[in-house]
Write an enzyme that holds these catalytic residues in place. Structure first.
Site, mmCIF file in Angstrom:
data_model
loop_
_atom_site.group_PDB
_atom_site.id
_atom_site.type_symbol
_atom_site.label_atom_id
_atom_site.label_comp_id
_atom_site.label_asym_id
_atom_site.label_seq_id
_atom_site.Cartn_x
_atom_site.Cartn_y
_atom_site.Cartn_z
ATOM 1 C CE LYS A 72 -14.706 -20.054 -6.934
ATOM 2 N NZ LYS A 72 -13.565 -18.948 -7.436
ATOM 3 C CB ILE A 126 -9.382 -15.121 -8.611
ATOM 4 C CG1 ILE A 126 -8.703 -14.678 -9.586
ATOM 5 C CG2 ILE A 126 -9.497 -14.402 -7.207
ATOM 6 C CD1 ILE A 126 -9.156 -13.464 -10.231
ATOM 7 N N PRO A 143 -13.101 -18.733 -12.618
ATOM 8 C CG PRO A 143 -14.386 -20.331 -12.081
ATOM 9 C CD PRO A 143 -14.390 -18.772 -11.827
#
Length: 89
Positions: free
Chosen positions: A33, A65, A2
């Site tokens: 994340k 991603i 991120p």
């Protein structure tokens, strides 16, 4: 990974490091994340206009991603980032 990229026309912020840390934590929370994978970027003094005005403004870009989750994550994170920039000006 991120990434939150904040560009602002403000020449300087009171504590850019604290802002980046706050954004890093919030982006990790919003994307689910680990913060160890989050990247934050802050650029000040960027010439820009919004709605034809040269008043101070900011552009916030969020990328990741892999799974992005709901678009709400980005909306919330973007608005939080703008509020955070205002607290540090």
């Amino acid at each position: 990974m991120p990434l939150i990229n904040v560009r602002t026309s403000l020449q300087a912020l009171k504590d850019g490091s604290a802002l980046l840390q706050e954004l890093s934590s919030e982006l990790a929370n919003q994307t689910g994340k680990p913060e160890a994978y989050v990247m934050t970027l802050l650029e000040t003094g960027v010439p820009m206009t919004f709605a034809g005005s040269h008043e101070p403004c900011a552009y916030v870009e969020v990328k990741s991603i892999g799974t992005l989750g709901f678009i709400r994550n980005f909306t919330v994170c973007g608005f939080d980032a703008l509020r955070s920039v205002n607290r540090y000006k």
